[in-house]
Design a protein around this motif. Structure first.
Motif, PDB file in Angstrom:
ATOM      1  N   CYS A   1      35.892  47.841  44.362  1.00 18.10           N
ATOM      2  CA  CYS A   1      37.091  47.191  43.817  1.00 18.10           C
ATOM      3  C   CYS A   1      36.883  45.688  43.682  1.00 18.10           C
ATOM      4  O   CYS A   1      37.281  45.085  42.669  1.00 18.10           O
ATOM      5  CB  CYS A   1      38.297  47.478  44.707  1.00 18.10           C
ATOM      6  SG  CYS A   1      38.939  49.154  44.567  1.00 18.10           S
ATOM      7  N   PHE A   2      36.253  45.077  44.673  1.00 12.79           N
ATOM      8  CA  PHE A   2      36.047  43.635  44.602  1.00 12.79           C
ATOM      9  C   PHE A   2      35.055  43.280  43.500  1.00 12.79           C
ATOM     10  O   PHE A   2      35.235  42.288  42.782  1.00 12.79           O
ATOM     11  CB  PHE A   2      35.547  43.103  45.950  1.00 12.79           C
ATOM     12  CG  PHE A   2      35.495  41.593  46.002  1.00 12.79           C
ATOM     13  CD1 PHE A   2      36.651  40.841  45.920  1.00 12.79           C
ATOM     14  CD2 PHE A   2      34.276  40.940  46.137  1.00 12.79           C
ATOM     15  CE1 PHE A   2      36.610  39.452  45.967  1.00 12.79           C
ATOM     16  CE2 PHE A   2      34.218  39.559  46.182  1.00 12.79           C
ATOM     17  CZ  PHE A   2      35.388  38.809  46.097  1.00 12.79           C
ATOM     18  N   LEU A   3      34.031  44.099  43.334  1.00 16.66           N
ATOM     19  CA  LEU A   3      33.076  43.869  42.251  1.00 16.66           C
ATOM     20  C   LEU A   3      33.760  44.009  40.891  1.00 16.66           C
ATOM     21  O   LEU A   3      33.536  43.197  39.975  1.00 16.66           O
ATOM     22  CB  LEU A   3      31.915  44.846  42.356  1.00 16.66           C
ATOM     23  CG  LEU A   3      30.841  44.733  41.252  1.00 16.66           C
ATOM     24  CD1 LEU A   3      30.209  43.347  41.261  1.00 16.66           C
ATOM     25  CD2 LEU A   3      29.774  45.808  41.435  1.00 16.66           C
ATOM     26  N   LEU A   4      34.617  45.015  40.751  1.00 15.98           N
ATOM     27  CA  LEU A   4      35.362  45.189  39.506  1.00 15.98           C
ATOM     28  C   LEU A   4      36.277  44.001  39.246  1.00 15.98           C
ATOM     29  O   LEU A   4      36.449  43.569  38.095  1.00 15.98           O
ATOM     30  CB  LEU A   4      36.178  46.483  39.553  1.00 15.98           C
ATOM     31  CG  LEU A   4      35.378  47.782  39.450  1.00 15.98           C
ATOM     32  CD1 LEU A   4      36.277  48.995  39.718  1.00 15.98           C
ATOM     33  CD2 LEU A   4      34.730  47.898  38.067  1.00 15.98           C
ATOM     34  N   PHE A   5      36.859  43.465  40.298  1.00 14.69           N
ATOM     35  CA  PHE A   5      37.692  42.273  40.149  1.00 14.69           C
ATOM     36  C   PHE A   5      36.877  41.105  39.602  1.00 14.69           C
ATOM     37  O   PHE A   5      37.287  40.425  38.652  1.00 14.69           O
ATOM     38  CB  PHE A   5      38.314  41.896  41.493  1.00 14.69           C
ATOM     39  CG  PHE A   5      38.930  40.516  41.508  1.00 14.69           C
ATOM     40  CD1 PHE A   5      40.075  40.242  40.760  1.00 14.69           C
ATOM     41  CD2 PHE A   5      38.358  39.498  42.263  1.00 14.69           C
ATOM     42  CE1 PHE A   5      40.630  38.965  40.762  1.00 14.69           C
ATOM     43  CE2 PHE A   5      38.912  38.227  42.274  1.00 14.69           C
ATOM     44  CZ  PHE A   5      40.048  37.955  41.523  1.00 14.69           C
ATOM     45  N   LEU A   6      35.708  40.881  40.168  1.00 22.00           N
ATOM     46  CA  LEU A   6      34.871  39.773  39.714  1.00 22.00           C
ATOM     47  C   LEU A   6      34.398  39.974  38.280  1.00 22.00           C
ATOM     48  O   LEU A   6      34.387  39.029  37.478  1.00 22.00           O
ATOM     49  CB  LEU A   6      33.662  39.624  40.646  1.00 22.00           C
ATOM     50  CG  LEU A   6      33.958  39.209  42.089  1.00 22.00           C
ATOM     51  CD1 LEU A   6      32.656  39.153  42.896  1.00 22.00           C
ATOM     52  CD2 LEU A   6      34.663  37.865  42.151  1.00 22.00           C
ATOM     53  N   VAL A   7      34.023  41.212  37.944  1.00 23.80           N
ATOM     54  CA  VAL A   7      33.489  41.483  36.608  1.00 23.80           C
ATOM     55  C   VAL A   7      34.576  41.378  35.538  1.00 23.80           C
ATOM     56  O   VAL A   7      34.310  40.959  34.410  1.00 23.80           O
ATOM     57  CB  VAL A   7      32.828  42.882  36.580  1.00 23.80           C
ATOM     58  CG1 VAL A   7      32.494  43.289  35.152  1.00 23.80           C
ATOM     59  CG2 VAL A   7      31.565  42.880  37.436  1.00 23.80           C
ATOM     60  N   THR A   8      35.812  41.753  35.888  1.00 17.53           N
ATOM     61  CA  THR A   8      36.900  41.733  34.905  1.00 17.53           C
ATOM     62  C   THR A   8      37.753  40.468  34.989  1.00 17.53           C
ATOM     63  O   THR A   8      38.760  40.356  34.299  1.00 17.53           O
ATOM     64  CB  THR A   8      37.812  42.957  35.085  1.00 17.53           C
ATOM     65  OG1 THR A   8      38.389  42.941  36.405  1.00 17.53           O
ATOM     66  CG2 THR A   8      37.031  44.247  34.893  1.00 17.53           C
ATOM     67  N   LYS A   9      37.336  39.513  35.795  1.00 19.80           N
ATOM     68  CA  LYS A   9      38.134  38.290  36.001  1.00 19.80           C
ATOM     69  C   LYS A   9      38.410  37.562  34.696  1.00 19.80           C
ATOM     70  O   LYS A   9      39.448  36.904  34.533  1.00 19.80           O
ATOM     71  CB  LYS A   9      37.378  37.364  36.966  1.00 19.80           C
ATOM     72  CG  LYS A   9      38.121  36.100  37.377  1.00 19.80           C
ATOM     73  CD  LYS A   9      39.221  36.397  38.358  1.00 19.80           C
ATOM     74  CE  LYS A   9      39.735  35.132  39.040  1.00 19.80           C
ATOM     75  NZ  LYS A   9      40.218  34.107  38.136  1.00 19.80           N
ATOM     76  N   HIS A  10      37.503  37.662  33.733  1.00 21.83           N
ATOM     77  CA  HIS A  10      37.648  36.921  32.483  1.00 21.83           C
ATOM     78  C   HIS A  10      38.066  37.801  31.309  1.00 21.83           C
ATOM     79  O   HIS A  10      37.935  37.382  30.155  1.00 21.83           O
ATOM     80  CB  HIS A  10      36.341  36.200  32.165  1.00 21.83           C
ATOM     81  CG  HIS A  10      36.018  35.098  33.135  1.00 21.83           C
ATOM     82  ND1 HIS A  10      36.681  33.896  33.137  1.00 21.83           N
ATOM     83  CD2 HIS A  10      35.129  35.059  34.161  1.00 21.83           C
ATOM     84  CE1 HIS A  10      36.201  33.134  34.108  1.00 21.83           C
ATOM     85  NE2 HIS A  10      35.270  33.817  34.750  1.00 21.83           N
ATOM     86  N   VAL A  11      38.598  38.981  31.605  1.00 21.99           N
ATOM     87  CA  VAL A  11      39.138  39.811  30.531  1.00 21.99           C
ATOM     88  C   VAL A  11      40.215  39.070  29.741  1.00 21.99           C
ATOM     89  O   VAL A  11      40.241  39.122  28.506  1.00 21.99           O
ATOM     90  CB  VAL A  11      39.666  41.149  31.100  1.00 21.99           C
ATOM     91  CG1 VAL A  11      40.582  41.848  30.096  1.00 21.99           C
ATOM     92  CG2 VAL A  11      38.499  42.054  31.466  1.00 21.99           C
ATOM     93  N   PRO A  12      41.125  38.323  30.392  1.00 22.43           N
ATOM     94  CA  PRO A  12      42.108  37.558  29.615  1.00 22.43           C
ATOM     95  C   PRO A  12      41.474  36.489  28.715  1.00 22.43           C
ATOM     96  O   PRO A  12      42.104  36.049  27.742  1.00 22.43           O
ATOM     97  CB  PRO A  12      42.979  36.901  30.699  1.00 22.43           C
ATOM     98  CG  PRO A  12      42.862  37.810  31.872  1.00 22.43           C
ATOM     99  CD  PRO A  12      41.434  38.280  31.841  1.00 22.43           C
TER     100      PRO A  12
END
Length: 245
Positions: free
Chosen positions: A132-143
């Motif tokens: 979950c934390f890795l997914l958070f970091l990877v998707t942090k710049h989706v916006p």
């Protein structure tokens, strides 16, 4: 009744105090014209992100302690909607749409509904939390239009996906969207879930006993009443600054 962890209340209280200070300085800079470049640069950004990360991570951590997480999520979501309506009416130039309360409320509802699945995943809390934390970091710049980490772009997302308020809620803001406090469901849902699995990881290792004892009654009180403090702090700051300046 679930165990109350004073240290967690204190951590949340410290975050709320920092949030009050951060927003007070925001008013001084953007409404009163104070020229504080440090606030506009990396220091201010790091401060703001530390506050938000703490709130969302702690909210996920506390989800297993809630008897009615979905109901609580609805309450927090309604509080977020109230903030949106008030800011649209009173200060539309600094409106808050899909702010942190809306995000946390939605995460509570979704994770609360998914608790049976999450409970099974919690048997492998270290792995689930890390993912979950890795997914958070990877998707942090989706916006911002891409999936990537540490400035490294893995995938650029189609601009057509950034369409309307629905996509904006999920993390794909429309081109004309503006909010002074924008926290979409993604990537922040992954950080919330990280907090959930962190609780189970510590519980499984008997480490929660270290969180029972607090260190500051004032911060713990602020942490227990953080929702009301969040809702009231900006009007209070505005009145105090108007009287002082």
């Amino acid at each position: 009744m679930a165990q109350r962890y004073a240290l967690i209340d204190g951590i949340r209280g410290l975050a709320i105090v920092n949030m009050i200070l951060y927003h007070a300085i925001w008013d001084l800079v953007y409404l009163y014209g104070f020229d504080w470049q440090w606030y506009l640069g990396p220091v201010g950004t790091l401060w703001q992100q530390a506050i938000c990360w703490t709130f969302i991570l702690v909210s996920g951590f506390c989800l297993p302690l809630s008897s009615h997480p979905v109901q609580r999520g609805v309450e927090v979501s309604l509080a977020g909607l109230a903030v949106t309506m008030v800011t649209l009416a009173v200060m539309p130039a600094a409106r808050i749409v899909f702010g942190v309360l809306t995000c946390i409320g939605a995460a509570m509802i979704l994770c609360g509904l998914a608790q049976p699945l999450f409970a099974r995943l919690a048997q492998h809390a270290a792995v689930a939390g890390s993912v979950c934390f890795l997914l958070f970091l990877v998707t942090k710049h989706v916006p911002d239009g891409y999936i990537g980490i540490a400035g490294w772009t893995l995938v650029e997302l189609p601009s057509a996906w950034y369409a309307d308020l629905v996509t904006t809620f999920f993390g794909l803001p429309a081109p004309d969207f503006f909010s002074a406090d924008y926290f979409p469901l993604f990537p922040w849902l992954f950080l919330f879930a990280t907090g959930f699995f962190l609780y189970h990881l510590l519980a499984g290792r008997g480490a929660l006993r270290f969180f029972v004892r607090g260190h500051s009654r004032l911060l713990e009180w602020a942490g227990r009443h953080s929702l009301w403090i969040y809702l009231l702090h900006q009007p209070v700051i505005a009145v105090l600054l108007a009287m002082a300046l």
